[in-house]
Motif scaffolding. Structure first.
Motif, mmCIF file in Angstrom:
data_model
loop_
_atom_site.group_PDB
_atom_site.id
_atom_site.type_symbol
_atom_site.label_atom_id
_atom_site.label_comp_id
_atom_site.label_asym_id
_atom_site.label_seq_id
_atom_site.Cartn_x
_atom_site.Cartn_y
_atom_site.Cartn_z
ATOM 1 N N GLY A 163 14.480 3.070 -22.190
ATOM 2 C CA GLY A 163 13.137 3.526 -22.545
ATOM 3 C C GLY A 163 12.747 3.231 -23.973
ATOM 4 N N ARG A 164 13.695 2.783 -24.787
ATOM 5 C CA ARG A 164 13.442 2.441 -26.201
ATOM 6 C C ARG A 164 13.464 0.925 -26.419
ATOM 7 N NH1 ARG A 164 14.551 6.884 -29.566
ATOM 8 N NH2 ARG A 164 14.124 8.789 -28.411
ATOM 9 N N HIS A 326 7.969 -2.844 -21.095
ATOM 10 C CA HIS A 326 9.329 -2.850 -21.632
ATOM 11 C C HIS A 326 10.081 -4.155 -21.361
ATOM 12 C CE1 HIS A 326 9.708 1.388 -22.909
ATOM 13 N NE2 HIS A 326 8.840 1.628 -21.943
#
Length: 345
Positions: A163-164, A326
């Motif tokens: 998620g980062r 992402h």
């Protein structure tokens, strides 16, 4: 003999409070954006600040609010079109949000990458955007658990921090480049890789190998040369490939700098591109359409890397505002440096 010009004295919070006829604490509340100040009082303080030319101390404000309104970014190198486009796009998004981007370089060494991160943390940045090549996934997981600010990883996918991450399917990119050459009838396909300690170079090599395997072509380690993502590296690697006297009719270079360096070396050996050797690069950097012949290459969204990583950092430092992409997929851009195989060297 030098004469120093006198500098105007800096206004203080106390002086602002006297002109605005409020307490120093009220001035501090206005400076720090405290909402518990009436509109009339805030306007009076702002007018006094403008009259006196008062400039708030940004570091002191960061200490008071625990926010510096800055985002830190570490990239591999401050030069070149790849990082230039990424930094520019990130800075645009950060400035739109009323913040500033502080950028430093990791210089492709573990010590420099750690020093760069420490440098930004000491400046109390609100988030870190990291394009790192040397620090391991384990190091990054530990860093994320240790630091008090959000981190965003660019061109890197760590499953535990998915998620980062803003990343690219580099394995697919290597596959697309090699598959294109196979579809043109080439079977002896050489490859110049980037430094294999870098995850993107390893992934592109894996894609090359997958395409060969699917086409029932043997992987030949003698047709693979590791280099350093520079034009001089591509030129030297191409010279080494030719010196091995192992026939090949096509070459996949893992970035456009390598491809252009290899192209120059092949031309000095009187080899025609694509008549004798078809050539595919990677990145689709700005000069790729302008070399002779125009370079077939794998395009990656470098500017979007910067933009999405900045938006993700901003989301992580405040209320989530935008949807983030992402994971990106590369695309093949066909130009003039590839053609159907007609002979073997």
């Amino acid at each position: 003999m030098f004469c120093l010009l006198s500098q105007p004295s800096m206004a203080t919070i106390r002086e602002v409070s006297e002109v605005a006829q409020v307490s120093s604490a009220t001035v501090s509340r206005v400076v720090n954006g405290n909402k518990w100040v009436s509109t009339a009082t805030r306007d009076r303080v702002l007018a006094a600040m403008a009259e006196l030319g008062y400039q708030p101390n940004s570091f002191a404000r960061a200490l008071a609010t625990n926010r510096s309104e800055t985002i830190g970014m570490v990239v591999g190198d401050l030069a070149g079109s790849f990082f230039g486009g990424m930094m520019h796009s990130a800075e645009q998004e950060v400035r739109k949000a009323g913040k500033h981007l502080i950028i430093t370089s990791g210089h492709d060494s573990i010590e420099s990458e750690r020093d760069a991160i420490d440098f930004l943390l000491q400046r109390r940045v609100d988030a870190l955007i990291l394009h790192l090549d040397v620090m391991s996934d384990e190091d990054l997981i530990a860093l994320n658990a240790k630091v008090q600010v959000p981190i965003v990883l660019v061109n890197r996918r760590v499953p535990e921090l998915a998620g980062r991450c803003v990343s690219l399917d580099n394995e697919l990119g290597g596959y697309l480049a090699t598959q294109h050459l196979l579809e043109l009838g080439h079977r002896a396909i050489a490859c110049i890789t980037g430094p294999l300690y870098k995850a993107d170079a390893r992934a592109r090599l894996a894609g090359y190998r997958r395409a060969l395997e699917q086409a029932n072509c043997d992987y030949d380690e003698h047709l693979v040369i590791e280099s350093n993502f520079t034009e001089s590296g591509g030129q030297a690697a191409a010279a080494r490939l030719l010196s091995r006297q192992i026939p090949f009719t096509a070459l996949f270079a893992q970035n456009d700098h390598l491809a252009i360096g290899a192209m120059n070396q092949l031309k000095t050996q009187q080899l025609r591109i694509p008549g004798d050797i078809s050539l595919v690069g990677y990145d689709d950097m700005v000069m790729a359409p302008y070399v002779e012949p125009a370079l077939t290459t794998v395009a990656i969204p470098v500017n979007e890397f910067g933009r999405q990583s900045a938006l993700l950092a901003l989301n992580l430092t405040g209320p989530p505002d935008v949807q983030i992409t992402h994971r990106f997929k590369p695309t093949l851009v066909l130009r003039d440096s590839t053609a159907r195989a007609v002979k073997t060297l």
